[in-house]
Motif scaffolding. Structure first.
Motif, PDB file in Angstrom:
ATOM      1  N   TRP A 134       0.874  -1.168   0.000  1.00  0.00           N
ATOM      2  CA  TRP A 134       0.000   0.000   0.000  1.00  0.00           C
ATOM      3  C   TRP A 134       0.916   1.224   0.000  1.00  0.00           C
ATOM      4  CZ3 TRP A 134      -5.409  -0.654   0.146  1.00  0.00           C
ATOM      5  CH2 TRP A 134      -6.135   0.538   0.133  1.00  0.00           C
ATOM      6  N   ILE A 135       0.987   1.891  -1.142  1.00  0.00           N
ATOM      7  CA  ILE A 135       1.997   2.927  -1.365  1.00  0.00           C
ATOM      8  C   ILE A 135       1.412   4.302  -1.047  1.00  0.00           C
ATOM      9  CG2 ILE A 135       3.524   3.986  -3.084  1.00  0.00           C
ATOM     10  CD1 ILE A 135       3.228   1.223  -4.624  1.00  0.00           C
ATOM     11  N   ILE A 136       2.039   5.021  -0.120  1.00  0.00           N
ATOM     12  CA  ILE A 136       1.632   6.368   0.253  1.00  0.00           C
ATOM     13  C   ILE A 136       2.827   7.304   0.087  1.00  0.00           C
ATOM     14  CG2 ILE A 136      -0.184   5.535   1.790  1.00  0.00           C
ATOM     15  CD1 ILE A 136       1.650   6.062   4.151  1.00  0.00           C
ATOM     16  N   PHE A 137       2.607   8.587   0.335  1.00  0.00           N
ATOM     17  CA  PHE A 137       3.621   9.602   0.038  1.00  0.00           C
ATOM     18  C   PHE A 137       3.911  10.436   1.274  1.00  0.00           C
ATOM     19  CE2 PHE A 137       1.544   8.289  -3.784  1.00  0.00           C
ATOM     20  CZ  PHE A 137       2.555   8.218  -4.733  1.00  0.00           C
ATOM     21  N   MET A 151       3.807  -1.357 -13.404  1.00  0.00           N
ATOM     22  CA  MET A 151       3.385  -1.811 -12.090  1.00  0.00           C
ATOM     23  C   MET A 151       3.374  -3.331 -11.987  1.00  0.00           C
ATOM     24  SD  MET A 151       0.411   0.863 -10.995  1.00  0.00           S
ATOM     25  CE  MET A 151       0.469   0.242  -9.317  1.00  0.00           C
ATOM     26  N   ASN A 152       3.665  -3.831 -10.796  1.00  0.00           N
ATOM     27  CA  ASN A 152       3.509  -5.239 -10.467  1.00  0.00           C
ATOM     28  C   ASN A 152       2.164  -5.433  -9.766  1.00  0.00           C
ATOM     29  OD1 ASN A 152       4.168  -7.956 -10.212  1.00  0.00           O
ATOM     30  ND2 ASN A 152       6.250  -7.543  -9.501  1.00  0.00           N
ATOM     31  N   SER A 153       1.741  -6.693  -9.641  1.00  0.00           N
ATOM     32  CA  SER A 153       0.424  -6.995  -9.080  1.00  0.00           C
ATOM     33  C   SER A 153       0.331  -6.637  -7.602  1.00  0.00           C
ATOM     34  CB  SER A 153       0.113  -8.488  -9.260  1.00  0.00           C
ATOM     35  OG  SER A 153      -0.024  -8.829 -10.617  1.00  0.00           O
ATOM     36  N   PHE A 154      -0.920  -6.477  -7.150  1.00  0.00           N
ATOM     37  CA  PHE A 154      -1.266  -6.226  -5.753  1.00  0.00           C
ATOM     38  C   PHE A 154      -0.582  -4.964  -5.205  1.00  0.00           C
ATOM     39  CE2 PHE A 154      -2.103 -10.726  -6.406  1.00  0.00           C
ATOM     40  CZ  PHE A 154      -3.382 -10.836  -5.889  1.00  0.00           C
ATOM     41  N   LYS A 155      -0.876  -3.868  -5.868  1.00  0.00           N
ATOM     42  CA  LYS A 155      -0.339  -2.573  -5.443  1.00  0.00           C
ATOM     43  C   LYS A 155      -1.472  -1.550  -5.356  1.00  0.00           C
ATOM     44  CE  LYS A 155       3.972  -3.939  -5.567  1.00  0.00           C
ATOM     45  NZ  LYS A 155       3.609  -5.370  -5.748  1.00  0.00           N
ATOM     46  N   THR A 156      -1.413  -0.718  -4.346  1.00  0.00           N
ATOM     47  CA  THR A 156      -2.266   0.471  -4.245  1.00  0.00           C
ATOM     48  C   THR A 156      -1.383   1.694  -4.259  1.00  0.00           C
ATOM     49  OG1 THR A 156      -3.965  -0.663  -2.931  1.00  0.00           O
ATOM     50  CG2 THR A 156      -3.903   1.742  -2.808  1.00  0.00           C
ATOM     51  N   ASN A 179      -5.078  -6.821  -9.656  1.00  0.00           N
ATOM     52  CA  ASN A 179      -5.309  -6.210  -8.346  1.00  0.00           C
ATOM     53  C   ASN A 179      -4.495  -4.930  -8.154  1.00  0.00           C
ATOM     54  OD1 ASN A 179      -7.215  -7.885  -6.473  1.00  0.00           O
ATOM     55  ND2 ASN A 179      -6.045  -9.373  -7.684  1.00  0.00           N
ATOM     56  N   ILE A 180      -4.938  -3.912  -8.854  1.00  0.00           N
ATOM     57  CA  ILE A 180      -4.311  -2.589  -8.813  1.00  0.00           C
ATOM     58  C   ILE A 180      -5.363  -1.559  -8.407  1.00  0.00           C
ATOM     59  CG2 ILE A 180      -3.171  -0.782 -10.150  1.00  0.00           C
ATOM     60  CD1 ILE A 180      -1.417  -3.237  -9.798  1.00  0.00           C
ATOM     61  N   ILE A 181      -5.034  -0.699  -7.440  1.00  0.00           N
ATOM     62  CA  ILE A 181      -5.860   0.454  -7.079  1.00  0.00           C
ATOM     63  C   ILE A 181      -5.011   1.705  -7.255  1.00  0.00           C
ATOM     64  CG2 ILE A 181      -7.146   1.634  -5.255  1.00  0.00           C
ATOM     65  CD1 ILE A 181      -7.669  -1.091  -3.977  1.00  0.00           C
ATOM     66  N   ILE A 182      -5.538   2.661  -7.998  1.00  0.00           N
ATOM     67  CA  ILE A 182      -4.879   3.962  -8.169  1.00  0.00           C
ATOM     68  C   ILE A 182      -5.866   5.014  -7.688  1.00  0.00           C
ATOM     69  CG2 ILE A 182      -3.798   5.572  -9.786  1.00  0.00           C
ATOM     70  CD1 ILE A 182      -3.302   3.135 -11.624  1.00  0.00           C
TER      71      ILE A 182
END
Length: 414
Positions: A134-137, A151-156, A179-182
Protein backbone atom coordinates in the motif's frame (compact mmCIF):
# COMPACT_ATOMS: atom_id res chain seq x y z
CA UNK A 1 -32.80 -8.06 20.97
CA UNK A 2 -31.70 -9.04 24.51
CA UNK A 3 -32.33 -6.92 27.64
CA UNK A 4 -28.65 -5.98 27.85
CA UNK A 5 -28.56 -4.78 24.22
CA UNK A 6 -31.80 -2.89 24.69
CA UNK A 7 -30.43 -1.07 27.73
CA UNK A 8 -27.27 -0.13 25.84
CA UNK A 9 -29.32 1.34 22.98
CA UNK A 10 -31.49 3.29 25.47
CA UNK A 11 -28.36 4.74 27.11
CA UNK A 12 -26.91 5.74 23.74
CA UNK A 13 -30.18 7.36 22.70
CA UNK A 14 -30.38 9.32 25.96
CA UNK A 15 -26.78 10.48 25.62
CA UNK A 16 -27.38 11.61 22.05
CA UNK A 17 -30.54 13.48 23.06
CA UNK A 18 -28.72 15.19 25.92
CA UNK A 19 -25.90 16.25 23.62
CA UNK A 20 -28.35 17.58 21.06
CA UNK A 21 -30.34 19.48 23.70
CA UNK A 22 -27.19 21.01 25.19
CA UNK A 23 -25.96 22.13 21.76
CA UNK A 24 -29.29 23.68 20.85
CA UNK A 25 -29.67 25.44 24.23
CA UNK A 26 -26.15 26.84 24.04
CA UNK A 27 -26.68 28.05 20.50
CA UNK A 28 -30.07 29.53 21.42
CA UNK A 29 -28.66 31.48 24.37
CA UNK A 30 -25.78 32.92 22.37
CA UNK A 31 -28.05 33.89 19.49
CA UNK A 32 -31.22 34.90 21.34
CA UNK A 33 -31.65 38.18 19.52
CA UNK A 34 -31.36 36.50 16.15
CA UNK A 35 -33.88 33.85 17.17
CA UNK A 36 -36.39 36.48 18.24
CA UNK A 37 -36.15 38.05 14.80
CA UNK A 38 -36.12 34.75 12.89
CA UNK A 39 -37.80 31.74 14.59
CA UNK A 40 -36.72 29.49 11.71
CA UNK A 41 -33.14 29.80 12.94
CA UNK A 42 -34.03 27.41 15.78
CA UNK A 43 -34.78 24.68 13.27
CA UNK A 44 -31.60 25.53 11.38
CA UNK A 45 -29.50 25.19 14.54
CA UNK A 46 -31.15 21.89 15.40
CA UNK A 47 -30.39 20.56 11.92
CA UNK A 48 -26.76 21.69 12.15
CA UNK A 49 -26.43 19.95 15.49
CA UNK A 50 -27.92 16.75 14.12
CA UNK A 51 -25.57 16.84 11.14
CA UNK A 52 -22.59 17.44 13.41
CA UNK A 53 -23.59 14.50 15.60
CA UNK A 54 -24.00 12.28 12.54
CA UNK A 55 -20.49 13.15 11.42
CA UNK A 56 -19.19 12.10 14.81
CA UNK A 57 -20.93 8.76 14.34
CA UNK A 58 -18.58 8.08 11.41
CA UNK A 59 -19.86 5.39 9.07
CA UNK A 60 -23.64 5.94 9.34
CA UNK A 61 -23.86 8.31 6.38
CA UNK A 62 -21.94 10.94 4.47
CA UNK A 63 -25.13 12.12 2.84
CA UNK A 64 -23.87 12.02 -0.75
CA UNK A 65 -25.51 8.79 -1.88
CA UNK A 66 -22.20 7.88 -3.51
CA UNK A 67 -21.64 4.30 -2.27
CA UNK A 68 -17.86 4.49 -2.59
CA UNK A 69 -17.44 7.75 -0.71
CA UNK A 70 -20.04 6.92 1.90
CA UNK A 71 -18.08 3.76 2.65
CA UNK A 72 -14.91 5.52 3.89
CA UNK A 73 -14.98 9.32 3.74
CA UNK A 74 -17.02 9.80 6.93
CA UNK A 75 -14.13 8.58 9.05
CA UNK A 76 -12.13 11.51 10.55
CA UNK A 77 -9.38 8.99 11.28
CA UNK A 78 -9.13 7.85 7.65
CA UNK A 79 -5.34 8.27 7.60
CA UNK A 80 -5.03 5.47 10.15
CA UNK A 81 -7.61 3.36 8.36
CA UNK A 82 -6.38 3.78 4.79
CA UNK A 83 -6.90 0.18 3.79
CA UNK A 84 -10.64 0.45 4.42
CA UNK A 85 -10.71 1.95 0.91
CA UNK A 86 -10.08 -1.52 -0.54
CA UNK A 87 -13.47 -2.64 0.83
CA UNK A 88 -15.34 0.17 -0.93
CA UNK A 89 -15.00 -0.64 -4.62
CA UNK A 90 -18.12 -1.14 -6.72
CA UNK A 91 -18.85 -2.36 -10.21
CA UNK A 92 -16.88 -4.82 -12.28
CA UNK A 93 -13.63 -3.88 -10.50
CA UNK A 94 -15.11 -4.41 -7.05
CA UNK A 95 -12.75 -7.28 -6.20
CA UNK A 96 -9.59 -5.24 -6.77
CA UNK A 97 -7.86 -5.27 -3.39
CA UNK A 98 -4.59 -3.66 -4.41
CA UNK A 99 -2.06 -3.85 -1.59
CA UNK A 100 -4.60 -4.43 1.16
CA UNK A 101 -2.78 -7.50 2.46
CA UNK A 102 0.67 -5.92 2.40
CA UNK A 103 2.70 -3.40 4.35
CA UNK A 104 2.81 0.36 3.80
CA UNK A 105 5.54 1.73 1.56
CA UNK A 106 6.24 5.45 1.96
CA UNK A 107 7.54 7.28 -1.12
CA UNK A 108 10.06 9.84 0.11
CA UNK A 109 11.84 10.76 -3.13
CA UNK A 110 10.06 12.18 -6.23
CA UNK A 111 13.03 11.38 -8.48
CA UNK A 112 13.20 8.78 -11.23
CA UNK A 113 16.91 8.29 -11.70
CA UNK A 114 17.32 4.88 -13.31
CA UNK A 115 14.53 2.78 -14.85
CA UNK A 116 16.62 -0.39 -14.52
CA UNK A 117 17.94 0.14 -11.00
CA UNK A 118 15.34 2.29 -9.24
CA UNK A 119 16.38 3.95 -6.00
CA UNK A 120 14.62 2.83 -2.78
CA UNK A 121 12.10 5.43 -1.64
CA UNK A 122 10.96 6.26 -5.17
CA UNK A 123 7.60 5.38 -6.68
CA UNK A 124 9.26 3.20 -9.32
CA UNK A 125 11.02 1.14 -6.67
CA UNK A 126 7.71 0.65 -4.86
CA UNK A 127 5.54 -0.49 -7.76
CA UNK A 128 7.91 -3.18 -9.09
CA UNK A 129 8.09 -5.17 -5.86
CA UNK A 130 6.59 -8.66 -5.90
CA UNK A 131 4.91 -8.39 -2.50
CA UNK A 132 1.58 -6.59 -1.94
CA UNK A 133 2.17 -2.95 -0.99
CA UNK A 134 0.00 0.00 0.00
CA UNK A 135 2.00 2.93 -1.36
CA UNK A 136 1.63 6.37 0.25
CA UNK A 137 3.62 9.60 0.04
CA UNK A 138 5.63 11.41 2.69
CA UNK A 139 4.83 14.82 1.25
CA UNK A 140 3.41 16.58 -1.81
CA UNK A 141 5.51 16.03 -4.93
CA UNK A 142 5.63 16.16 -8.73
CA UNK A 143 6.99 12.93 -10.21
CA UNK A 144 8.38 13.29 -13.71
CA UNK A 145 9.14 9.80 -14.94
CA UNK A 146 11.91 9.02 -17.44
CA UNK A 147 10.20 5.87 -18.68
CA UNK A 148 6.72 4.38 -18.26
CA UNK A 149 5.94 3.21 -14.74
CA UNK A 150 5.38 -0.54 -15.05
CA UNK A 151 3.38 -1.81 -12.09
CA UNK A 152 3.51 -5.24 -10.47
CA UNK A 153 0.42 -6.99 -9.08
CA UNK A 154 -1.27 -6.23 -5.75
CA UNK A 155 -0.34 -2.57 -5.44
CA UNK A 156 -2.27 0.47 -4.25
CA UNK A 157 -1.06 3.98 -5.08
CA UNK A 158 -2.78 6.19 -2.50
CA UNK A 159 -2.25 9.95 -2.77
CA UNK A 160 -4.64 11.03 -0.01
CA UNK A 161 -3.45 13.73 2.37
CA UNK A 162 -0.83 15.21 0.04
CA UNK A 163 -0.77 16.62 -3.47
CA UNK A 164 0.88 14.17 -5.87
CA UNK A 165 1.29 14.74 -9.60
CA UNK A 166 2.59 12.26 -12.16
CA UNK A 167 3.24 14.59 -15.06
CA UNK A 168 5.40 15.83 -17.91
CA UNK A 169 6.77 12.42 -18.87
CA UNK A 170 5.55 8.88 -19.51
CA UNK A 171 2.96 7.71 -17.00
CA UNK A 172 1.40 4.47 -15.66
CA UNK A 173 1.36 1.06 -17.35
CA UNK A 174 -0.66 -1.86 -15.95
CA UNK A 175 0.42 -4.78 -18.13
CA UNK A 176 -0.51 -8.43 -17.54
CA UNK A 177 -0.94 -7.83 -13.80
CA UNK A 178 -3.88 -7.93 -11.43
CA UNK A 179 -5.31 -6.21 -8.35
CA UNK A 180 -4.31 -2.59 -8.81
CA UNK A 181 -5.86 0.45 -7.08
CA UNK A 182 -4.88 3.96 -8.17
CA UNK A 183 -6.44 6.63 -5.98
CA UNK A 184 -6.04 10.35 -5.40
CA UNK A 185 -3.37 11.18 -8.00
CA UNK A 186 -3.11 14.02 -10.53
CA UNK A 187 -2.09 12.49 -13.87
CA UNK A 188 -1.47 14.93 -16.70
CA UNK A 189 0.75 15.99 -19.61
CA UNK A 190 1.85 12.39 -20.16
CA UNK A 191 4.26 11.86 -23.06
CA UNK A 192 5.59 8.95 -25.14
CA UNK A 193 8.89 7.39 -24.18
CA UNK A 194 10.67 4.09 -24.67
CA UNK A 195 13.25 2.30 -26.75
CA UNK A 196 14.91 1.71 -23.43
CA UNK A 197 15.41 -0.90 -20.75
CA UNK A 198 12.83 -0.77 -17.94
CA UNK A 199 12.52 -2.94 -14.83
CA UNK A 200 9.13 -4.48 -14.04
CA UNK A 201 10.11 -6.67 -11.05
CA UNK A 202 13.08 -7.11 -8.73
CA UNK A 203 14.32 -9.98 -10.90
CA UNK A 204 13.48 -8.85 -14.43
CA UNK A 205 13.95 -5.93 -16.79
CA UNK A 206 13.57 -5.76 -20.54
CA UNK A 207 13.48 -3.67 -23.66
CA UNK A 208 10.46 -1.43 -24.05
CA UNK A 209 9.39 0.04 -27.35
CA UNK A 210 7.77 3.47 -27.46
CA UNK A 211 4.67 3.86 -25.29
CA UNK A 212 1.77 5.98 -26.52
CA UNK A 213 1.71 8.56 -23.76
CA UNK A 214 -1.45 7.36 -22.00
CA UNK A 215 -2.27 8.55 -18.50
CA UNK A 216 -3.11 5.00 -17.42
CA UNK A 217 -2.54 2.19 -19.91
CA UNK A 218 -4.19 -1.13 -18.97
CA UNK A 219 -2.86 -3.94 -21.18
CA UNK A 220 -4.10 -7.45 -20.40
CA UNK A 221 -4.83 -6.40 -16.80
CA UNK A 222 -7.65 -7.49 -14.51
CA UNK A 223 -9.22 -6.35 -11.25
CA UNK A 224 -8.25 -2.72 -11.70
CA UNK A 225 -9.78 0.28 -9.92
CA UNK A 226 -8.98 3.92 -10.75
CA UNK A 227 -10.76 6.24 -8.31
CA UNK A 228 -10.73 9.96 -7.45
CA UNK A 229 -7.95 10.88 -9.87
CA UNK A 230 -7.74 14.04 -11.98
CA UNK A 231 -6.58 13.42 -15.54
CA UNK A 232 -5.88 15.80 -18.43
CA UNK A 233 -3.72 16.69 -21.44
CA UNK A 234 -2.01 13.42 -22.33
CA UNK A 235 -0.48 12.51 -25.68
CA UNK A 236 -2.87 9.60 -26.28
CA UNK A 237 -5.69 8.37 -24.01
CA UNK A 238 -6.31 9.43 -20.44
CA UNK A 239 -7.27 5.84 -19.55
CA UNK A 240 -7.05 3.03 -22.12
CA UNK A 241 -7.85 -0.64 -21.50
CA UNK A 242 -6.99 -3.14 -24.24
CA UNK A 243 -5.77 -6.67 -25.06
CA UNK A 244 -8.10 -8.77 -22.92
CA UNK A 245 -8.28 -6.44 -19.92
CA UNK A 246 -11.36 -6.90 -17.74
CA UNK A 247 -12.92 -6.47 -14.27
CA UNK A 248 -12.28 -2.72 -14.27
CA UNK A 249 -13.95 0.17 -12.43
CA UNK A 250 -13.25 3.80 -13.33
CA UNK A 251 -14.98 5.96 -10.73
CA UNK A 252 -15.09 9.43 -9.19
CA UNK A 253 -12.50 10.82 -11.60
CA UNK A 254 -12.37 14.25 -13.20
CA UNK A 255 -11.43 14.36 -16.87
CA UNK A 256 -10.61 17.61 -18.67
CA UNK A 257 -8.78 19.22 -21.63
CA UNK A 258 -8.22 16.21 -23.82
CA UNK A 259 -9.21 14.80 -27.20
CA UNK A 260 -9.50 10.98 -27.09
CA UNK A 261 -10.41 10.40 -23.46
CA UNK A 262 -10.89 6.66 -23.03
CA UNK A 263 -10.42 3.64 -25.33
CA UNK A 264 -11.85 0.30 -24.16
CA UNK A 265 -10.99 -2.51 -26.56
CA UNK A 266 -7.89 -3.01 -28.70
CA UNK A 267 -9.26 -3.31 -32.24
CA UNK A 268 -12.30 -4.57 -34.13
CA UNK A 269 -10.38 -7.73 -35.04
CA UNK A 270 -9.15 -8.50 -31.49
CA UNK A 271 -12.08 -10.67 -30.43
CA UNK A 272 -10.54 -11.64 -27.07
CA UNK A 273 -11.94 -8.34 -25.80
CA UNK A 274 -15.44 -9.84 -26.02
CA UNK A 275 -15.13 -10.71 -22.32
CA UNK A 276 -14.13 -7.19 -21.26
CA UNK A 277 -16.30 -5.73 -18.48
CA UNK A 278 -15.85 -2.11 -17.41
CA UNK A 279 -17.85 0.08 -15.02
CA UNK A 280 -17.66 3.86 -15.51
CA UNK A 281 -19.40 5.51 -12.56
CA UNK A 282 -19.67 8.88 -10.77
CA UNK A 283 -17.10 10.60 -13.01
CA UNK A 284 -17.22 14.19 -14.22
CA UNK A 285 -16.36 14.62 -17.88
CA UNK A 286 -15.49 18.29 -17.81
CA UNK A 287 -14.08 21.19 -19.79
CA UNK A 288 -12.22 20.82 -23.06
CA UNK A 289 -13.11 17.21 -23.91
CA UNK A 290 -13.74 16.11 -27.48
CA UNK A 291 -14.63 12.41 -27.79
CA UNK A 292 -14.31 8.82 -26.46
CA UNK A 293 -15.98 8.99 -23.05
CA UNK A 294 -15.60 6.04 -23.69
CA UNK A 295 -15.10 4.45 -27.11
CA UNK A 296 -15.92 0.73 -26.76
CA UNK A 297 -15.31 -2.52 -28.62
CA UNK A 298 -16.70 -6.04 -28.20
CA UNK A 299 -17.31 -6.18 -24.43
CA UNK A 300 -19.80 -5.06 -21.79
CA UNK A 301 -19.79 -1.49 -20.53
CA UNK A 302 -21.85 0.01 -17.73
CA UNK A 303 -21.89 3.82 -17.91
CA UNK A 304 -23.74 4.90 -14.79
CA UNK A 305 -24.40 8.18 -12.94
CA UNK A 306 -21.72 10.25 -14.67
CA UNK A 307 -21.90 13.98 -15.38
CA UNK A 308 -21.15 14.91 -18.98
CA UNK A 309 -20.84 18.68 -19.20
CA UNK A 310 -18.57 18.94 -22.26
CA UNK A 311 -17.98 17.14 -25.53
CA UNK A 312 -17.09 18.65 -28.88
CA UNK A 313 -17.82 15.62 -31.10
CA UNK A 314 -19.62 12.91 -29.13
CA UNK A 315 -19.64 11.33 -25.67
CA UNK A 316 -20.00 7.57 -26.14
CA UNK A 317 -18.87 5.68 -29.22
CA UNK A 318 -18.04 2.19 -30.34
CA UNK A 319 -17.65 -0.50 -32.93
CA UNK A 320 -17.52 -4.31 -33.16
CA UNK A 321 -20.83 -4.94 -31.36
CA UNK A 322 -20.22 -3.81 -27.78
CA UNK A 323 -23.05 -3.81 -25.25
CA UNK A 324 -23.42 -0.33 -23.71
CA UNK A 325 -25.75 0.19 -20.77
CA UNK A 326 -26.15 3.93 -20.06
CA UNK A 327 -28.10 4.56 -16.87
CA UNK A 328 -28.81 7.65 -14.78
CA UNK A 329 -26.27 9.92 -16.46
CA UNK A 330 -26.61 13.64 -17.09
CA UNK A 331 -25.77 14.66 -20.65
CA UNK A 332 -25.45 18.39 -21.32
CA UNK A 333 -25.01 18.92 -25.05
CA UNK A 334 -22.59 21.61 -26.29
CA UNK A 335 -23.76 24.78 -27.97
CA UNK A 336 -22.47 23.37 -31.27
CA UNK A 337 -25.65 22.32 -33.15
CA UNK A 338 -23.76 19.50 -34.91
CA UNK A 339 -22.69 17.73 -31.69
CA UNK A 340 -25.99 17.12 -29.91
CA UNK A 341 -25.88 13.35 -30.28
CA UNK A 342 -24.39 11.53 -27.33
CA UNK A 343 -23.58 8.40 -29.34
CA UNK A 344 -21.44 7.58 -32.36
CA UNK A 345 -21.11 4.28 -34.24
CA UNK A 346 -17.81 3.96 -36.04
CA UNK A 347 -19.52 1.92 -38.75
CA UNK A 348 -22.02 4.34 -40.24
CA UNK A 349 -24.09 1.63 -41.96
CA UNK A 350 -27.20 1.03 -39.81
CA UNK A 351 -27.46 -2.50 -41.13
CA UNK A 352 -24.19 -3.19 -39.31
CA UNK A 353 -25.02 -1.61 -35.94
CA UNK A 354 -28.78 -1.81 -35.61
CA UNK A 355 -28.45 -5.06 -33.64
CA UNK A 356 -25.83 -3.76 -31.21
CA UNK A 357 -27.33 -3.51 -27.74
CA UNK A 358 -27.03 0.15 -26.74
CA UNK A 359 -29.62 1.62 -24.41
CA UNK A 360 -30.29 4.76 -22.41
CA UNK A 361 -32.28 4.25 -19.24
CA UNK A 362 -33.14 7.12 -16.89
CA UNK A 363 -30.58 9.47 -18.45
CA UNK A 364 -31.16 13.23 -18.30
CA UNK A 365 -30.77 14.90 -21.70
CA UNK A 366 -30.14 18.66 -21.66
CA UNK A 367 -29.70 21.36 -24.30
CA UNK A 368 -30.87 19.11 -27.11
CA UNK A 369 -28.75 16.07 -26.25
CA UNK A 370 -30.06 12.76 -27.58
CA UNK A 371 -28.98 9.13 -27.38
CA UNK A 372 -29.56 6.81 -30.34
CA UNK A 373 -30.43 3.35 -29.00
CA UNK A 374 -30.10 0.11 -30.91
CA UNK A 375 -30.58 -3.62 -30.54
CA UNK A 376 -33.43 -5.72 -29.29
CA UNK A 377 -32.58 -5.04 -25.67
CA UNK A 378 -31.92 -8.65 -24.71
CA UNK A 379 -32.13 -8.90 -20.95
CA UNK A 380 -29.21 -11.34 -20.78
CA UNK A 381 -26.97 -8.89 -22.59
CA UNK A 382 -27.81 -5.97 -20.33
CA UNK A 383 -27.51 -8.18 -17.26
CA UNK A 384 -23.88 -8.77 -18.22
CA UNK A 385 -23.45 -4.99 -18.58
CA UNK A 386 -25.06 -4.09 -15.26
CA UNK A 387 -22.61 -3.85 -12.40
CA UNK A 388 -24.50 -1.83 -9.77
CA UNK A 389 -27.86 -0.19 -9.22
CA UNK A 390 -28.20 3.20 -10.87
CA UNK A 391 -29.30 6.23 -8.85
CA UNK A 392 -31.76 8.70 -10.41
CA UNK A 393 -30.13 11.17 -12.79
CA UNK A 394 -31.40 13.98 -10.54
CA UNK A 395 -28.74 12.88 -8.04
CA UNK A 396 -25.80 13.16 -10.44
CA UNK A 397 -24.74 16.56 -9.10
CA UNK A 398 -24.36 15.18 -5.58
CA UNK A 399 -22.83 11.90 -6.73
CA UNK A 400 -20.12 13.58 -8.82
CA UNK A 401 -19.67 16.84 -6.92
CA UNK A 402 -16.36 15.65 -5.46
CA UNK A 403 -15.01 13.93 -8.57
CA UNK A 404 -11.25 14.12 -8.98
CA UNK A 405 -8.54 14.35 -6.35
CA UNK A 406 -9.91 15.11 -2.88
CA UNK A 407 -8.42 17.67 -0.51
CA UNK A 408 -7.95 15.22 2.35
CA UNK A 409 -6.39 16.59 5.53
CA UNK A 410 -5.15 14.64 8.51
CA UNK A 411 -7.55 14.69 11.45
CA UNK A 412 -10.71 15.64 9.57
CA UNK A 413 -13.21 14.06 7.22
CA UNK A 414 -11.78 13.64 3.76
Amino acid sequence: MGIRSFKIWIMLAMALAALLFANVCSATQSNSSAVEKDPDSIAEMVQKSINSTRRELAYLSCGTGNPIDDCWRCDPNWQNNRKRLADCAIGFGRNAIGGKNGRFYVVTDPGDYDAVNPRPGTLRHAVIQTEPLWIIFQRSMVIQLKEELIMNSFKTIDGRGVNVHIANGPCITVQYVTNIIIHGIHIHDCKPAGNAMVRDSPTHYGWRTMCDGDGVSIFGGSHIWVDHCSLSRCADGLIDAIMGSTAITISNNHFAHHNEVMLLGHSDSYTQDVNMQVTIAFNHFGAGLVQRMPRCRHGYFHVVNNDYTHWEMYAIGGSANPTINSQGNRYLAPINPFAKEVTKREDFNPSEWEHWNWRSEGDLMLNGAFFTPSGAGASSSYAKASSLGARPSSMVGALTGNAGVLGCKTGSHC
